[in-house]
Scaffold this motif. Structure first.
Motif, short mmCIF file in Angstrom:
data_model
loop_
_atom_site.label_atom_id
_atom_site.label_comp_id
_atom_site.label_asym_id
_atom_site.label_seq_id
_atom_site.Cartn_x
_atom_site.Cartn_y
_atom_site.Cartn_z
N THR A 157 0.90 -1.31 -0.22
CA THR A 157 -0.08 0.17 0.00
C THR A 157 0.88 1.31 -0.22
O THR A 157 0.48 2.20 -0.77
N LEU A 158 1.96 1.32 0.78
CA LEU A 158 2.86 2.67 0.78
C LEU A 158 3.40 2.89 -0.49
O LEU A 158 3.36 3.91 -1.13
N TYR A 217 2.31 1.61 -3.38
CA TYR A 217 1.33 1.90 -4.34
C TYR A 217 0.64 3.38 -4.28
O TYR A 217 0.65 4.11 -5.29
N ILE A 218 0.57 3.86 -3.02
CA ILE A 218 0.03 5.25 -2.74
C ILE A 218 1.09 6.27 -3.37
O ILE A 218 0.71 7.22 -4.24
N THR A 219 2.62 6.03 -3.27
CA THR A 219 3.54 6.66 -3.80
C THR A 219 3.37 7.01 -5.14
O THR A 219 3.78 8.01 -5.89
N LEU A 256 0.86 6.22 -7.10
CA LEU A 256 -0.21 6.77 -7.75
C LEU A 256 0.01 8.20 -7.61
O LEU A 256 -0.49 9.04 -8.80
N ARG A 257 0.48 9.03 -6.65
CA ARG A 257 0.57 10.22 -6.74
C ARG A 257 1.64 10.64 -7.81
O ARG A 257 1.39 11.76 -8.45
#
Lengths: 93, 151
Positions: B122-123, B125-127, B129-130
């Motif tokens: 998740t960590l 993936y979020i980076t 996506l940003r």
């Protein structure tokens, strides 16, 4: 019987390490999410962090969808002779 | 390079088809940039051609029943503070379980991961996506500038 005791002690040790690992990861996640990071220095509950994470991922996905739509409209409307538009269109399509 | 992996030669696409093609290119580029080092990027690339399954609501309804039942117990039982603490803990655990399930449905390939792996993915993936959002915003503003009529 002694082996059972040893096994349960080992498994509780392993689960303690795992719990620490998870707590550490959740605190890292907390730092990434803008909604929680704002003005909150104390610990937030794990379920709250997970909830805000899901909301954040959904909003990022929505933004990507909107940007894709905007790009598709922009690339459709520009005329083909424009060099910059042609480069961008060839990159994406 | 990842963007060029999906090439569509049809010039007369509808806006919807073009949007899908752009999103597909963007997702492929985002996943390729991780060079196979994360589970989510490998899952995203391998799931590209498969239809997305719909998420089930069974977990959330089961959790609601548990919360309702524990609220009823709290109201009717003549219990001490220890028992109440136990019920609060079980509600918290239930919420964490429910939200972990939702997160698993949001991360590509998440349903196969344990909790530790899920949060690590998740960590990352979020980076990613940003970065994807930033890149697409820059492309959109560049396109908008390119489409302005020259005076």
């Amino acid at each position: 019987m002694s082996s059972r005791g040893l096994r349960s002690r080992q498994s509780s040790g392993v689960s303690r390490i795992r719990d620490d690992q998870i707590t550490d990861l959740v605190s890292k996640l907390q730092l990434l999410i803008p909604q929680i990071r704002r003005g909150r220095s104390h610990k937030v509950s794990a379920s709250k962090v997970l909830q805000e994470t899901c909301n954040y991922i959904r909003s990022l996905n929505r933004e990507v969808e909107d940007l894709s739509h905007r790009l598709s409209e922009l690339l459709a409307s520009t005329d083909i002779d424009n060099d910059q538009a042609a480069i961008i269109r060839s990159l994406l399509m | 390079m990842g963007l060029q992996r999906c090439k569509f030669s049809n010039k007369n696409m509808s806006i919807f088809e073009r949007k899908k093609a752009i999103k597909l290119s963007a997702d492929t580029a985002m996943a390729s940039a991780r060079k196979g080092l994360t589970c989510w990027s490998r899952a995203l690339i391998s799931n590209r051609d498969r239809p997305v399954p719909t998420t089930t609501r069974r977990a959330s309804s089961a959790c609601k029943k548990i919360v309702k039942r524990s609220r009823r117990i709290r109201r009717t039982a003549k219990c001490g503070a220890a028992r109440k603490g136990q019920i609060t803990r079980s509600i918290a655990q239930c919420l964490v379980r429910k939200r972990t399930q939702i997160l698993k449905s949001l991360i590509p390939g998440g349903e196969f991961m344990n909790e530790v792996c899920l949060i690590e993915e998740t960590l990352d993936y979020i980076t990613s996506l940003r970065v994807q959002v930033d890149v697409m915003r820059s492309l959109a503003s560049a396109s908008a500038r390119a489409s302005e009529p020259h005076n």
